[in-house]
Design a protein around this motif. Sequence first.
Motif, PDB file in Angstrom:
ATOM      1  N   UNK A  59      -4.867  12.692  -0.290  1.00 13.16           N
ATOM      2  CA  UNK A  59      -5.622  11.922  -1.281  1.00 13.16           C
ATOM      3  C   UNK A  59      -5.018  12.105  -2.673  1.00 13.16           C
ATOM      4  N   UNK A  60      -4.568  13.316  -2.992  1.00 11.82           N
ATOM      5  CA  UNK A  60      -3.923  13.560  -4.290  1.00 11.82           C
ATOM      6  C   UNK A  60      -2.584  12.837  -4.389  1.00 11.82           C
ATOM      7  N   UNK A  61      -1.824  12.812  -3.299  1.00  6.57           N
ATOM      8  CA  UNK A  61      -0.563  12.060  -3.303  1.00  6.57           C
ATOM      9  C   UNK A  61      -0.833  10.576  -3.496  1.00  6.57           C
ATOM     10  N   UNK A  62      -1.878  10.064  -2.864  1.00  4.75           N
ATOM     11  CA  UNK A  62      -2.257   8.668  -3.017  1.00  4.75           C
ATOM     12  C   UNK A  62      -2.642   8.375  -4.466  1.00  4.75           C
ATOM     13  N   UNK A  63      -3.397   9.280  -5.056  1.00 10.21           N
ATOM     14  CA  UNK A  63      -3.797   9.130  -6.457  1.00 10.21           C
ATOM     15  C   UNK A  63      -2.562   9.097  -7.346  1.00 10.21           C
ATOM     16  N   UNK A  64      -1.651  10.014  -7.117  1.00 12.66           N
ATOM     17  CA  UNK A  64      -0.428  10.070  -7.912  1.00 12.66           C
ATOM     18  C   UNK A  64       0.381   8.783  -7.764  1.00 12.66           C
ATOM     19  N   UNK A  65       0.480   8.278  -6.537  1.00  8.33           N
ATOM     20  CA  UNK A  65       1.204   7.041  -6.284  1.00  8.33           C
ATOM     21  C   UNK A  65       0.583   5.876  -7.052  1.00  8.33           C
ATOM     22  N   UNK A  66      -0.745   5.744  -6.957  1.00  5.58           N
ATOM     23  CA  UNK A  66      -1.426   4.635  -7.639  1.00  5.58           C
ATOM     24  C   UNK A  66      -1.348   4.772  -9.155  1.00  5.58           C
ATOM     25  N   UNK A  67      -1.460   5.994  -9.660  1.00  6.94           N
ATOM     26  CA  UNK A  67      -1.338   6.189 -11.105  1.00  6.94           C
ATOM     27  C   UNK A  67       0.049   5.806 -11.589  1.00  6.94           C
ATOM     28  N   UNK A  68       1.078   6.105 -10.795  1.00  2.74           N
ATOM     29  CA  UNK A  68       2.438   5.727 -11.176  1.00  2.74           C
ATOM     30  C   UNK A  68       2.630   4.219 -11.140  1.00  2.74           C
ATOM     31  N   UNK A  69       1.965   3.541 -10.215  1.00  4.48           N
ATOM     32  CA  UNK A  69       2.067   2.084 -10.167  1.00  4.48           C
ATOM     33  C   UNK A  69       1.492   1.454 -11.427  1.00  4.48           C
ATOM     34  N   UNK A  70       0.423   2.051 -11.949  1.00  2.84           N
ATOM     35  CA  UNK A  70      -0.193   1.511 -13.155  1.00  2.84           C
ATOM     36  C   UNK A  70       0.730   1.634 -14.360  1.00  2.84           C
ATOM     37  N   UNK A  71       1.638   2.610 -14.320  1.00  3.57           N
ATOM     38  CA  UNK A  71       2.574   2.806 -15.420  1.00  3.57           C
ATOM     39  C   UNK A  71       3.820   1.937 -15.295  1.00  3.57           C
ATOM     40  N   UNK A  72       3.962   1.238 -14.171  1.00  6.46           N
ATOM     41  CA  UNK A  72       5.139   0.422 -13.926  1.00  6.46           C
ATOM     42  C   UNK A  72       4.885  -0.997 -14.416  1.00  6.46           C
ATOM     43  N   UNK A  73       5.537  -1.396 -15.497  1.00 16.07           N
ATOM     44  CA  UNK A  73       5.294  -2.752 -16.021  1.00 16.07           C
ATOM     45  C   UNK A  73       5.986  -3.810 -15.165  1.00 16.07           C
TER      46      UNK A  73
END
Length: 103
Positions: A59-73
């Motif tokens: 779940x933490x890896x998933x959170x990290x993945x999604x948070x990184x997607x939000x930073x990708x313009x």
Amino acid sequence: LELQEAVPALKKLVDDGDVQVREAAIWSLGEVGGDEARAALLDLLESAADAERDFLEDALENLHFHDNLLDFPLFDGEEEGPEDSLPLDDDPDDFPSPAQRLN
């Protein structure tokens, strides 16, 4: 998903006696993302039994993945205009006709 309003309710659900509800809440915290959800998952990880540790880490890896997607313009915020499109040749005689292309 950034539905931060859901985090307090999800944090309560991780204490539910039903394992499926608990796991759904944990996974949902990872989907929602953000600092508060991350802190909740890290707190749970500190006291997790071995059987639940892998699920929390996922779940933490998933959170990290999604948070990184939000930073990708995906876009720079500007609409593409006619001047940004591929250049077209102004002389239509330079292109063969459909009949010529088929032969």
